[in-house]
Design an enzyme around this catalytic site. Sequence first.
Site, short mmCIF file in Angstrom:
data_model
loop_
_atom_site.label_atom_id
_atom_site.label_comp_id
_atom_site.label_asym_id
_atom_site.label_seq_id
_atom_site.Cartn_x
_atom_site.Cartn_y
_atom_site.Cartn_z
N GLY A 29 0.82 -1.22 0.00
CA GLY A 29 0.00 0.00 0.00
C GLY A 29 0.85 1.25 0.00
N ASP A 81 2.84 -3.33 8.13
CA ASP A 81 1.81 -3.20 7.09
C ASP A 81 0.83 -2.08 7.46
OD1 ASP A 81 0.32 -3.65 4.81
OD2 ASP A 81 -0.35 -5.65 5.38
N GLY A 96 -7.82 -3.26 0.94
CA GLY A 96 -8.14 -2.22 -0.04
C GLY A 96 -7.27 -2.33 -1.28
N GLU A 103 -0.89 -10.93 2.87
CA GLU A 103 -0.68 -10.11 4.07
C GLU A 103 -1.04 -10.90 5.33
OE1 GLU A 103 -1.51 -5.67 2.17
OE2 GLU A 103 -3.16 -6.73 3.13
N LYS A 121 -7.82 6.48 9.50
CA LYS A 121 -8.14 5.04 9.54
C LYS A 121 -8.67 4.60 10.90
CE LYS A 121 -6.09 4.53 5.44
NZ LYS A 121 -4.86 3.78 5.19
C1 5RP Z 1 -3.59 -3.70 0.94
C2 5RP Z 1 -3.89 -3.19 2.29
C3 5RP Z 1 -3.34 -1.85 2.66
O1 5RP Z 1 -2.56 -1.99 3.80
C4 5RP Z 1 -4.48 -0.91 2.94
O2 5RP Z 1 -5.33 -0.87 1.81
C5 5RP Z 1 -3.99 0.50 3.28
O3 5RP Z 1 -3.41 1.08 2.15
P1 5RP Z 1 -2.80 2.55 2.15
O4 5RP Z 1 -1.58 2.50 3.02
O5 5RP Z 1 -2.49 2.80 0.70
O6 5RP Z 1 -3.85 3.49 2.69
O7 5RP Z 1 -4.52 -3.82 3.10
O8 5RP Z 1 -4.25 -4.91 0.68
#
Ligand code: 5RP
Length: 213
Positions: A29, A81, A96, A103, A121
């Site tokens: 991400g 992550d 997302g 993951e 978030k």
């Molecule tokens: C990918 C994920 C990401 O960690 C999540 O979507 C957050 O993304 P970002 O750091 O771009 O906001 O779960 O599968």
Amino acid sequence: MSNANEKRLAGEAAIRYVEDGAVVGVGTGSTVAYFIEALAGMKDRIKGAVSSSEQSTAQLRKHGIEILDLNSTGPLTIYIDGADECDPHKRLIKGGGAALTREKIVAETAQKFVCIIDSSKQVDVLGTFPLPIEVIPMARSLIGREIVKRGGNPVWRDGVVTDNGNWIIDVHGWRITDPVALERDLNQLPGIVTVGLFARRPADVVLVGDREI
Ligand code: 5RP
């Protein structure tokens, strides 16, 4: 502070959890992209990385960070992550970016899961962000019907194929007050590969920007 700035701070702050000689589990991400840039600055002090997606693999390789196979590394000490939502118990919605399956595998094997997010978030109850579920393509309709029975509104992420060759259903309209129970329930359904709830195995540490909560 902007979300992008908070993401950058979180990605950079996560470096302090990486010990010399570690094999680092790396998520996916835009927040993780900042972490990878910071990790590149200490690449000679780590053994390598286990990556959760083709996207992260490409960025890690670009910096000359060795990609290691989880089957050879054994359990990891650290996994970094992002997340799409995080509740006060460090339970998460993820996926997302459609990388939820790898993951979840890497998170499961890690002693410490450090989740890096911006403040947008943080939620009291999970579910405003539609819950991603990775499904075997032939089970898409079956799983859609099961979600409707449970009061959700399933939306196929049309055109998206995961790194594992599967499809994503995003579930709208769920207020997830018991994420552990929902994760367990959905995990029983044939055709579901991975539920984007990280509740049974939540994060251990959450960094909102450079602030640990
Ligand atoms: C990918 C994920 C990401 O960690 C999540 O979507 C957050 O993304 P970002 O750091 O771009 O906001 O779960 O599968």
